[in-house]
Design a protein around this motif. Structure first.
Motif, mmCIF file in Angstrom:
data_model
loop_
_atom_site.group_PDB
_atom_site.id
_atom_site.type_symbol
_atom_site.label_atom_id
_atom_site.label_comp_id
_atom_site.label_asym_id
_atom_site.label_seq_id
_atom_site.Cartn_x
_atom_site.Cartn_y
_atom_site.Cartn_z
ATOM 1 N N PRO A 257 6.238 8.021 3.302
ATOM 2 C CA PRO A 257 5.961 7.807 1.924
ATOM 3 C C PRO A 257 4.901 7.738 1.852
ATOM 4 C CG PRO A 257 7.290 6.098 2.465
ATOM 5 C CD PRO A 257 6.987 6.733 2.808
ATOM 6 N N GLU B 298 6.541 15.642 -9.510
ATOM 7 C CA GLU B 298 6.523 15.395 -7.770
ATOM 8 C C GLU B 298 5.123 15.514 -7.405
ATOM 9 O OE1 GLU B 298 11.409 17.350 -7.177
ATOM 10 O OE2 GLU B 298 9.066 18.384 -6.317
ATOM 11 N N TYR C 112 6.647 15.055 -2.359
ATOM 12 C CA TYR C 112 7.189 13.763 -2.757
ATOM 13 C C TYR C 112 7.865 13.135 -4.149
ATOM 14 C CZ TYR C 112 3.762 13.048 1.050
ATOM 15 O OH TYR C 112 3.096 13.321 2.630
ATOM 16 N N VAL D 278 8.948 10.351 0.053
ATOM 17 C CA VAL D 278 9.739 12.329 0.730
ATOM 18 C C VAL D 278 10.489 12.927 0.548
ATOM 19 C CG1 VAL D 278 9.475 13.138 2.997
ATOM 20 C CG2 VAL D 278 7.615 11.921 3.057
ATOM 21 N N CYS E 295 -2.098 13.195 1.678
ATOM 22 C CA CYS E 295 -0.781 13.063 2.490
ATOM 23 C C CYS E 295 -0.593 12.891 3.779
ATOM 24 C CB CYS E 295 -0.172 14.808 1.745
ATOM 25 S SG CYS E 295 1.286 15.950 3.267
#
Length: 326
Positions: free
Chosen positions: A310, A285, A295, A302, A270
């Protein structure tokens, strides 16, 4: 009701109305909330086996490694990387000290200053890239501590006030002695509680400690410099995903067989605080279990939460019957 009883009742009502207009009573609910929250936060960290486990993506070690690159004080954080475990323990004990002092009204102004500094540190690290800013809790906590740095407990349900009211022929020396003994007792009790919490957390296993699976070599794997074989083409259905480790960096990653066909691969780290994201097959996702970032599994963009950027996209190659990344 007799006149005397009426006057007594009226006086009691006025007394409580007067009390509720005082800063200490007005701020008492906020003080209790901050005290409980910070005490719980510190104990929760110590009870979580993953918090100090370098193999866990939610550990303080992995979060600090990610924050070095995203925080405005990253250069300062990099100085503490060799001692991340110690820093993690000190943060937890600091939260417990701040919370306990706030709840008991013991050196309440000092506890408030400590709480404000901790919140400011979290703001400059974990919450710095949260947008809009009001989505981040740390900026709110930092502001909430400010009144208590000025008034402390204001004498309400306070050990400081109780100790100050005790009769004494030598108020200077003995007052300090009483405070010292009280603080020592509270510190020992807090440390004992922290140690017991940590022991219980590890004895019962706490929450499951997520570990990153290592990619394994596959038979028939064609040679490819800098590439990692993730899966055979016939072993991953459309819409599903495969998690693996990038050998060169040791970081986790995801390979997605897109519902419309084709493949995409992303780093599982992340971009907010360095935790490993999970894949949700129904929503297609990625979601972060630490702070709620979301994401897109198709593009890595994002979709929600505090993530500032991202997920890092990785190149995918089809080599015969194998899907390779790198």
């Amino acid at each position: 009701m007799k006149p005397t009883a009426k006057r007594k009742h009226r006086a009691t009502g006025l007394s409580w109305r007067t009390r509720l207009a005082e800063p200490g009573w007005l701020l008492l609910p906020l003080r209790m909330f901050l005290g409980v929250t910070f005490t719980f936060a510190g104990l929760q960290k110590l009870a979580d086996p993953a918090y100090l486990d370098p193999a866990s993506p939610t550990s303080v070690q992995h979060q600090l490694a990610a924050l070095v690159h995203t925080s405005p004080i990253g250069a300062l954080l990099s100085l503490f990387r060799p001692h991340t475990g110690t820093i993690g323990v000190l943060i937890a004990l600091g939260e417990i000290s701040v919370g306990t002092g706030t709840l008991l009204g013991l050196w309440a102004r000092l506890a408030a200053v400590g709480g404000a500094l901790l919140s400011l540190t979290f703001l400059l690290t974990v919450s710095w890239h949260t947008w809009p800013y009001y989505y981040g809790s740390d900026i709110v906590f930092a502001v909430m501590w400010l009144p208590f740095t000025a008034v402390g407990s204001a004498g309400v349900l306070s050990l400081d006030a109780w100790l100050g009211r005790m009769p004494d022929h030598d108020p200077g020396r003995r007052a300090w002695l009483r405070h010292g003994v009280t603080i020592g007792f509270v510190a020992v009790a807090a440390l004992a509680t922290a140690g017991l919490t940590a022991w219980i957390g590890r004895a019962v296993g706490g929450r499951a400690v997520p570990r990153w699976p290592m990619a394994t070599a596959m038979s028939g794997d064609p040679a490819g410099d800098g590439e990692t074989t993730v899966v055979r083409l016939d072993e991953i259905d459309q819409g599903s995903a495969k998690r693996f480790i990038i050998p060169q960096s040791g970081e986790p990653a995801w390979l997605i067989h897109l519902p419309a066909g084709g493949f995409a691969a992303f780093s599982a780290v992340c971009t907010h605080a360095g935790c490993a994201v999970d894949f949700n097959i129904s929503d297609q996702e990625f979601s972060c279990p630490c702070h709620g970032a979301v994401y897109s599994a198709a593009s890595g963009a994002v979709l929600g939460g505090p993530a500032p950027a991202p997920l890092t996209r990785l190149p995918v190659h089809l080599r015969g019957d194998f899907v390779r990344v790198g």
